[in-house]
Design a protein around this motif. Structure first.
Motif: not given
Length: 589
Positions: A350-354, A362-365, A385-392, A400-406
């Motif tokens: 599933t997708a996750i969103h900050t 939230a699934a992301f955090t 949350p380290l990003s305001f509006n990021t989706t994986i 690349a997604d790991m840099f979005k995750l953290y």
């Protein structure tokens, strides 16, 4: 020795140039970049799509200005935080550390005249930044970054190895001094091992002694500041202010212009100092989307400086043409980083969103929470949350997604905390995060639309990377309660009682563990100098590395919210949160 001889010859020539004429007007420009955070190339290596701004667009504008003013009449300066951000700098810092650092090569290619050290340039650790310092060819400045145990005097020998307190430049006979300083709040964010051998002096007193030194020893025509410190606010202790640019401009006469950064905000204003003189302070914000420019005209009569005319401007380079020559020069690096971030790590069902992190579980955090507990075996996890509006997105997860995750190169820490300290830590977090509702029509979140242009606040009153939630405990956050009384911890998530007098093992990132955001100090009430004694464990490498290895080991994940906490009363909170969601992100599609 070579640099010293060049400066000496230039000094002699400049003196003859100015004193040899009865009248003279010198026109010049100074251009500043700041908080670039690895945004060198017009490609977002995290999102894997084109990127506006960046240094290859800034360089097009800079070269136009060099043609307009003459290369010798333009100073190009950078204000630090260049060693952390986009994956290209991580790749250079840690994956290919034996090569010349990419950030150093970019600085050298663009022919910067001076660079100040930022806090995120120290964060990668000695092995990275000591090498970077050696590889950068322009002066690296840090007047308040002194060797541990220094005597406090204005002596260049006291400055940390490889750095200078100031640099001297000559433009058509005009002598210009640039003093660089860094916010002294480093000990509140980074473990002492990262900045071993350094001390960070308070900025106002440091500026006073170096201004006095310059006036006595160098006698420049212009004095510029290059401060990696915001305008005002941030962490304020009895010993220093995190963001002290405005204070220095006002309290330390002698500066003509202070170029600054760190706060990721745009500023272009004049401050009247204690001698009644006007000082321009200017900040282009971050990610090389803007540059700060000062156009300066100096008039000399009979060899004496009689007039200074200074104009400041913020120039957008978001849509400037790309410098194709620069792109070609670095194309092999760009291709190598693209290959690196394309590596498959695992798969998400599933997708996750900050964005969901601001409104409850939230699934992301919670994915990060759960991984932190798996890696450390701690009882409780803190995470923001380290990003305001990021989706994986669902599907293959890449590097690349790991840099979005953290996003940051934090380490992972485990600290001992009492149950009471844990609750107070969360109280402090939710006090920054949420409003106290007195009616159903009130905001649920503590918003401030004046900060929408601030990349780190994005509509909130406070920094979102300090909005810690917790995993391992079940709790409620009552939005009708006053600050300090919102959090009610119900139990441990495994069903055991939660005890405010009991000691727990708590996982968190190194920024938080060292006092970042002041949640542990002002919130939990743990003295700053006691934090080291609370540390039970910390990783050797950055947190992203361990998250990556854990996801690689698990293969396929289906991240879901933990549902271990919620905002109450729900009949007020749910509609208020939905209204705030629409203000921040617009209506759902």
């Amino acid at each position: 020795m070579k640099k010293t001889l060049i400066i000496a010859v230039a000094m002699l020539c400049s003196t003859l140039a100015v004193t040899g004429q009865t009248s003279k007007t010198v026109r010049m420009k100074v251009i500043e970049t700041s908080d670039v955070h690895g945004h060198f190339f017009p490609y977002d290596f995290m999102e894997r799509k084109p990127l506006k701004g960046t240094l290859v667009r800034a360089n097009t504008h800079i070269n136009k200005e060099r043609e307009k003013f003459g290369k010798e009449n333009l100073l190009l300066i950078d204000n630090g935080d260049i060693l952390q951000g986009q994956p290209c700098v991580y790749w250079s810092n840690y994956v290919m550390p034996e090569d010349e650092n990419l950030a150093a090569r970019v600085i050298n290619y663009m022919q910067y005249d001076a660079e100040t050290v930022g806090n995120h340039d120290i964060e990668p650790g000695h092995q990275v930044y000591d090498k970077w310092i050696r590889e950068v060819r322009c002066p690296l400045l840090g007047a308040n970054i002194v060797k541990a145990g220094s005597d406090g005097k204005a002596d260049p020998k006291n400055i940390y190895e490889g750095l200078q307190p100031y640099s001297i430049h000559y433009i058509d006979g005009v002598k210009i001094a640039v003093i660089g300083m860094l916010t002294p709040a480093i000990p509140n964010w980074l473990n002492k091992s990262i900045w071993k051998g350094m001390e960070f002096e308070e900025m106002t007193s440091c500026a006073k002694k170096w201004i006095a030194y310059l006036k006595e020893v160098e006698r420049p025509d212009l004095i510029l500041g290059l401060f990696h410190s915001g305008k005002d606010g941030g962490i304020i202790t009895p010993d220093y202010e995190e963001n002290a640019t405005a204070a220095v401009a006002k309290e330390v006469p002698g500066f003509d212009i202070i170029f600054f950064g760190h706060d990721h905000q745009v500023h272009n204003e004049w401050i009247t100092n204690n001698d009644g003189q006007q000082v321009l302070i200017i900040d282009p914000s971050c990610w090389a989307q803007n540059i700060a420019e000062a156009e300066i005209e100096l008039t000399y009569e009979n060899g004496k400086l009689t007039k200074k005319d200074i104009k400041g401007e913020i120039v957008s380079v978001k849509d400037e043409e790309i410098d194709e020559q620069m792109m070609s020069h670095f194309q092999k690096d760009i291709d190598a980083v693209k290959a690196y971030v394309s590596e498959k790590i695992g798969r998400f069902e599933t997708a996750i969103h900050t964005r969901e992190s601001f409104f409850g579980n939230a699934a992301f955090t919670d994915l990060i929470h759960n991984l932190q507990l798996q890696i450390t075996k701690a009882d409780i996890s803190f995470n923001a949350p380290l990003s305001f509006n990021t989706t994986i997105n669902a599907g293959d997860v890449t590097m690349a997604d790991m840099f979005k995750l953290y996003r940051f190169e934090n380490l992972l820490f485990v600290l001992r905390m009492t149950g009471e300290e844990i609750r107070k830590h969360l109280e402090y977090s939710y006090d920054m995060w949420t409003n106290t509702m007195t009616s159903p029509e009130d905001h649920a979140l503590r918003l401030n639309t004046n900060y929408k242009e601030d990349q780190q606040r994005a509509g909130f009153q406070y920094y979102t990377f300090n909005f810690d939630s917790a995993c391992g405990i079940d709790y409620e956050v009552d939005l009708t309660k006053p600050d300090g009384e919102k959090v009610r911890i119900l139990q441990m998530s495994n069903g055991e009682p939660f005890d405010e007098q009991k000691w727990y093992k708590v996982a968190m990132n190194s920024y938080r563990a060292n006092g970042g955001g002041e949640l542990l100090t002002l919130g939990a009430g743990i003295p700053q100098d006691s934090l080291d004694s609370r540390v039970l464990f910390h990783t050797d490498r950055d947190q992203r590395h361990y998250l990556t290895e854990e996801i690689r080991r698990m293969g396929t994940l289906d991240p879901k919210p933990n549902s271990n906490w919620k905002f109450v009363p729900e009949d007020w909170a749910k509609p208020a949160l939905e209204r705030d969601r629409q203000l921040l992100f617009g209506k759902k599609d």
